[in-house]
Design an enzyme around this catalytic site. Structure first.
Site, PDB file in Angstrom:
ATOM      1  N   LYS A  17       0.845  -1.199   0.000  1.00 12.93           N
ATOM      2  CA  LYS A  17       0.000   0.000   0.000  1.00 12.93           C
ATOM      3  C   LYS A  17       0.880   1.248   0.000  1.00 12.93           C
ATOM      4  O   LYS A  17       1.880   1.306   0.729  1.00 12.93           O
ATOM      5  CB  LYS A  17      -0.920  -0.022   1.223  1.00 12.93           C
ATOM      6  CG  LYS A  17      -2.014   1.047   1.203  1.00 12.93           C
ATOM      7  CD  LYS A  17      -2.954   0.889   2.406  1.00 12.93           C
ATOM      8  CE  LYS A  17      -4.033   1.969   2.430  1.00 12.93           C
ATOM      9  NZ  LYS A  17      -4.914   1.827   3.614  1.00 12.93           N
ATOM     10  N   SER A  51      -9.777   2.404   2.591  1.00 15.63           N
ATOM     11  CA  SER A  51      -8.865   3.106   1.701  1.00 15.63           C
ATOM     12  C   SER A  51      -7.939   2.184   0.910  1.00 15.63           C
ATOM     13  O   SER A  51      -7.401   2.587  -0.114  1.00 15.63           O
ATOM     14  CB  SER A  51      -8.003   4.052   2.523  1.00 15.63           C
ATOM     15  OG  SER A  51      -7.195   3.324   3.432  1.00 15.63           O
ATOM     16  N   SER A 104     -10.034  -0.053   6.759  1.00 17.90           N
ATOM     17  CA  SER A 104      -9.421   0.044   5.428  1.00 17.90           C
ATOM     18  C   SER A 104      -8.732  -1.222   4.940  1.00 17.90           C
ATOM     19  O   SER A 104      -8.309  -1.288   3.784  1.00 17.90           O
ATOM     20  CB  SER A 104      -8.418   1.198   5.399  1.00 17.90           C
ATOM     21  OG  SER A 104      -9.112   2.415   5.459  1.00 17.90           O
TER      22      SER A 104
END
Lengths: 101, 509, 497
Positions: C80, C155, C179
């Protein structure tokens, strides 16, 4: 706490504190949204009494210390590698009008 | 923003007659830890710019603080030395405001949970009525981090106003700071400026004895902000205060407070109101100028620092640290006075000259206490006074004094030459031996050269020589003086006298 | 497409260790897959082809030299973009950090590298991890491989989508309010938010420091356990890092029988506001847990009703401070420095230009909540609710071993559907937020497709703090039971890209 009223002036003040230049024509938009969001979360102040302690850290840890021993620093070149502007191995920044600290 | 025109000042005696001053002193101390408060970067003063930085103290995205144990120990020891209570549990907080010298745009500090609080320091203050002990109460001592160093470039003055831009070196960012805040200091009256100076001086000695800081005001490792307000009388409510920053020497503390008292008194007497604001002390012009108005003060939005866990110093740890404290000042004074055999007045003058630690260090380095006191209170105190610097900041160390004493004992130099040696050391000419060599200061030890000078002197003063021969040994001084003059002081007077008497065949009385 | 890309991480690691396939071949197969589908999915913001192949080659050399390889050596992973990686662009999905290359590795990144995991690149995310759809990325949205018109969650939508699109068998996510878990739920993958403090946050670009936690993402429970073991463990650079030994989550993932396990169904999570198909699959999964021997108990956590409100005060408050460092002075974007303007003006312009609308909204909200005069009513009260939610968890875990709920109230919604309604968007996290507030661990595993839209539904398993292995035990057992029912992994039902 009753749902607070948020005016465009309030948003302008907060934006200045947060150093974000929100254009004047967007202040009312953010004020409206903020008011709606705050309206939905203002109920937090009605739930917990004075006897409930606040939790700032999810785990009850204390005394996490590091010994006073040198670690790895960056070189000046690495430190300055992402800087938008550099002069004599220092970060160059625009002029400072306000006197502080 | 800054107004440079000199404001009116009320004569000091009138200020005291009409007002009662209240002070609050905030002292920032940089700890002398090897590494920064929250990362392992070095803390050397004067390193090349941005070479003592890492992701943490540069505030790079993702970096997290890790607390230096030694920094916490320093804070606790300072708290204990100031007779404070030590928190059972406390946290760091973030003080949020934007400023380019602060890499994260918040300062990791302590807010409503300082590690040490509620203390006091007894401060001897020299007053017209003699030395009086004044108790300064301590509100709190808390931990925080220093900011980077900003230089303002492109303008004419090198000051912030008028500069075209600034450059920032973050080497200093993250160095541990302890902020020591007094409670309002009341009741000092006309002695207020002296009390402030004596407090900071005492604090500096204490911090030096604790060995937690270099306490160099000239290098910024000890910094003082002075809050001053005036009120009509001791039972009136506090007046509006100003905070004077940039007060970087003991002398300036006294002067800046005196100045602020006079300035505020003039404002009040003229029917005006004191503006709550930050003011800046200017060492060069001896006046303060207006800075940021506190009315538009930032809202710092403090909240507990989530990246650092709470500190809960065990009582065992606190007691261990208490055991490392140096002797309390009053006990130390009594002990030293006895060891040195000096009376109260003499001791006061040693303290007032800021010479106690220097004398102690000089004795520890091998000098006897009479010699140590003689140099620090005599020659060196005069020099410091002439140069307007603190005794401790002179470019001479206790070890240098010991070297000088050793040369005197060896007969290499005499007292008079020693003064020249010391002047040489102060001028940066090297060690005592080097100064002696470079300046050619050895006592003339060659008997034949001395005898020649003695014969010359006798020839010039035959009548005096006659008197000496006749048994008036006391008259020898005149001839000895002439010899000393002829040898430009480089002879040992006692030796000259002995040689003279031997030459004239007279027994010393 | 190469069959290597449908393998599990455990299978790939063992094939690489045995020499049946080289790490370079595995990396290349995934890089090829990215080249093939990522134009449509947009899971990656940056693909580090050269670095990935070099890392794979190093693993092959170590193997050739007879070295013993780690359990995931040579297995590719999507990182990420919130996680710093030395020399590799790290943007956090924001224009503010466009082009910034960190001079250091996050602890998670360092541990992955040390374990021989091959980092393929940086995955897309909502800007500074604020969002539940990845539509708030400044570099364009990621699309859900199940339906390219739908969101992949957020997210960490890039991390979940890269798994579902077979671009990587492993990914790292971060979970501040859901997330990791919500993207896992809406893409039919597995995602774990470990106990707060189990995985170092050093080098994770903070959203809300007291809520953020990095964790493993994969297509099955065992793979997440293997990845968990690599990234977890004490880190002196993170003061909030736990000093406990890492629990044996890999062994726990092998659990197949839940006899004696007491499982609580949280009354407050799953009623009104939850899609019918989500509730149906949830009820069936609970039934499956009963079949595995577990005892099901309904528990009440009354203060969970206030979790969302508390969260939307704590998160903006902390993020308003965490994001203050982005001011254009030391790195990243600088706007409007014309030589005349003041530093204050340049900071204001930079932040206005660099932050998107959702980030701006939350910073302003947080600035408000921390302001003098409002602190006690807002931030202070929210921190008290945190205490009450922790107490709810403690009370519940006194009665049961783990708690379960649907992970998200709905399946993947359409792109743009909730973009103009922040409150509706925030509701996606209603079931996942309590664990962040309490610092307790949570896992999402796929439990089938909602009948009405044929999109994946996730089940959330929550355990007490420092008992992460319990989630892996329940997740592992339930996953195996469902696989036996279905005959094939859920992702085989996704429309081929």
């Amino acid at each position: 706490m009753a749902s607070p009223e948020i005016t465009p002036d309030d948003v302008a003040h907060l934006a200045r504190l947060a150093r974000i230049d929100i254009p004047a024509d967007r202040l009312a938009y953010y004020a409206g949204q903020l008011e709606v969001i705050l309206g939905s979360i203002a109920k937090v102040s009605e739930v917990a009494g004075d006897d409930v302690p606040a939790t700032s850290h999810p785990q009850p840890l204390t005394n996490a210390f590091r010994e006073d021993e040198p670690g790895q620093s960056l070189t000046a070149e690495q430190a300055l590698s992402g800087a938008p502007s550099v002069e004599d191995s220092r970060f160059r920044v625009p002029r400072i009008l306000d006197e502080e600290a | 923003m800054t107004t440079m025109n000199s404001p009116a000042l009320m004569p000091y005696d009138d200020v005291i007659a009409q007002f009662d001053p209240v002070m609050g002193l905030e002292v920032h101390v940089e700890l002398n830890t090897k590494t920064k408060m929250f990362c392992g970067c070095a803390t050397e003063f004067g390193a090349a710019p941005n070479t003592q930085v890492c992701p943490v103290c540069l505030g790079l995205p993702g970096a997290l603080p890790a607390l230096n144990r030694k920094g916490v120990e320093g804070a606790i020891r300072i708290g204990l030395a100031l007779n404070c209570e030590i928190a059972q549990w406390c946290r760091f907080a973030r003080k949020n405001y934007f400023y380019p010298d602060m890499p994260k745009n918040f300062q990791t500090s302590q807010y409503d949970e300082p590690i040490a609080f509620n203390g006091w320091l007894d401060v001897p203050v020299e007053t017209d009525e003699g030395v009086q002990v004044f108790r300064v109460e301590i509100e709190r001592a808390h931990m925080e981090e220093d900011t980077g160093k900003t230089s303002h470039l492109g303008g004419a003055t090198g000051r912030i106003q008028g500069a075209d831009y600034s450059v920032v070196d973050y080497n200093r960012a993250g160095i541990p700071l302890i902020e020591i805040v007094t409670k309002p200091i009341v009741g000092a009256g006309k002695n207020a400026p002296a009390v402030a100076r004596a407090y900071v001086s005492m604090l500096r000695d204490l911090l030096r004895a604790l060995d937690v800081s270099d306490v160099r005001m000239d290098q910024g490792s000890l910094r003082c902000d002075a809050n001053v307000s005036l009120r009509a009388s001791a039972d009136s409510p506090f007046g509006t205060r100003t905070e004077t920053k940039n007060v970087n020497s003991l002398r300036s503390i006294e002067k800046a407070i005196r100045y602020e008292m006079q300035r505020q008194a003039a404002v009040l007497a003229g029917g005006g109101q004191v503006t709550q604001e930050t003011r800046h002390w200017h060492e060069d012009t001896n006046l303060t100028t207006s800075g940021r108005s506190k009315e538009e003060a930032e809202d710092y939005r403090y909240f507990p620092e989530p990246d650092l866990v709470p500190i809960a110093p065990s009582r065992e740890w606190v007691e261990q640290l208490r055991a490392t404290l140096p002797e309390p000042p009053a006990a130390r004074r009594a002990r030293l006075q006895e060891q040195w055999g000096v009376n109260d007045t003499e001791m006061d003058s040693i303290i007032n000259a800021g010479a106690v630690d220097l004398v102690v260090a000089t004795i520890a380095a091998g000098a006897d206490h009479t010699a140590a006191r003689k140099w620090w209170l005599g020659e060196l105190a005069r020099t410091a006074n002439d140069q307007g610097v603190d005794l401790a900041d002179l470019a001479i160390t206790p070890a240098d004094i010991v070297d000088v004493e050793r040369l005197i004992a060896a007969g290499t130099i005499n007292d008079k030459l020693a003064r020249e040696v010391i002047a040489g050391i102060l001028a940066g000419e090297g060690t005592a031996e080097q100064v002696v060599a470079r300046r050619g200061l050895q006592i003339v030890g060659d008997d034949s050269a001395l005898l020649a000078a003695i014969e010359q002197a006798i020839a010039e003063q035959p009548d005096v020589a006659e008197k000496i021969r006749g048994g008036k040994v006391a008259a020898a001084g005149a001839v000895v003086g002439a010899v000393m003059k002829a040898t430009r002081g480089q002879a040992d007077a006692a030796k000259v006298r002995a040689l003279l008497l031997a030459h004239l065949g007279v027994e010393d009385a | 497409m190469s069959e290597l890309i449908t393998k599990t991480a455990a299978e790939l690691a063992s094939a690489i260790a045995s020499g049946a396939v080289s790490a370079v071949e595995v990396a290349q197969a995934h890089l090829d897959r990215i080249a093939e589908v990522d134009g449509r999915v947009h899971a990656f913001l940056h693909v580090d082809t050269e670095g990935a192949l070099a890392a794979a080659k190093a693993v092959d050399s170590r193997r050739a030299a007879g070295e013993r390889l780690g359990a995931l050596a040579g297995v590719p992973l999507g990182l990420k973009d919130v996680m710093c990686m030395e020399g590799i662009p790290t943007t956090c999905g924001s224009k503010m950090l466009e082009g910034w290359r960190p001079p250091y590795d996050a602890t998670v990144t360092r541990r992955l590298k040390d374990a021989g995991v091959v980092i393929l690149g940086k995955t897309n995310m909502d800007e500074f991890a604020m969002g539940s759809s990845t539509e708030h990325s400044a570099y364009g949205p990621t699309r859900n491989p199940w339906d390219l018109e739908r969101i992949p969650g957020g997210s960490g939508g890039g991390s979940s989508a890269c798994l579902a699109a077979y671009e990587a068998p492993l990914a790292i996510g971060t979970d501040t309010g859901g997330s990791i878990r919500q993207p896992a739920a809406v893409t039919g993958t597995v995602g774990v938010k470990p106990t707060y403090g189990a995985v170092s946050r050093y080098g994770l670009i903070a959203l809300a420091s007291s809520l953020d936690q990095a964790g493993p993402c994969a297509r099955n429970v065992l793979d997440t356990a293997l990845l968990h073991s690599v990234i977890a463990g004490h880190d002196p650079h993170d003061s909030t890092s736990l000093t406990d030994a890492v629990p044996d989550v890999v062994a726990a993932a092998g659990t197949r029988d839940l006899t004696g396990m007491r499982i609580g169904v949280v009354k407050e999570l799953g009623g009104e506001g939850y899609q019918a198909g989500v509730r149906q699959r949830f009820d069936e999964a609970v039934a499956a847990l009963t079949s595995l021997g577990a005892e099901i108990v309904e528990v009440s956590c009354p203060h969970f009703d206030y979790a969302l409100a508390a969260y939307y005060l704590i998160l903006p408050s902390e993020c308003s401070s965490n994001l203050a460092k982005f001011d254009g002075m030391r790195y990243g974007l600088r706007v409007g420095d014309d030589g005349e303007s003041s530093v204050e003006q340049v900071m204001g312009r930079t932040r206005a230009a660099g932050f998107g609308e959702e980030v701006t909204r939350r910073i302003i909200l947080g600035t408000y909540a921390l302001s003098a005069g409002y602190y006690d009513a807002f931030y202070g009260s929210a921190q008290k609710i945190r205490t009450l939610i922790q107490r709810d968890f403690n009370d519940a875990f006194a009665k049961v071993d783990v708690l379960v709920s649907p992970t998200a109230p709905t399946t993947a919604f359409k792109l743009g559907e909730k973009l103009d309604d922040p409150l509706a968007m925030y509701l996606n996290d209603i079931a996942t937020i309590p664990a962040n507030l309490a610092g307790t661990p949570g896992m999402s595993i796929p439990i089938g497709l909602a009948p009405e839209d044929n999109l994946p539904v996730g089940l959330q398993i929550m355990a007490p703090a420092r008992a992460d292995e319990r989630m892996y035990a329940v997740g592992g057992a339930l996953e195996a039971a469902l696989l036996a029912q279905w005959g094939a992994p859920i992702l085989s039902k996704a429309v081929a890209l």
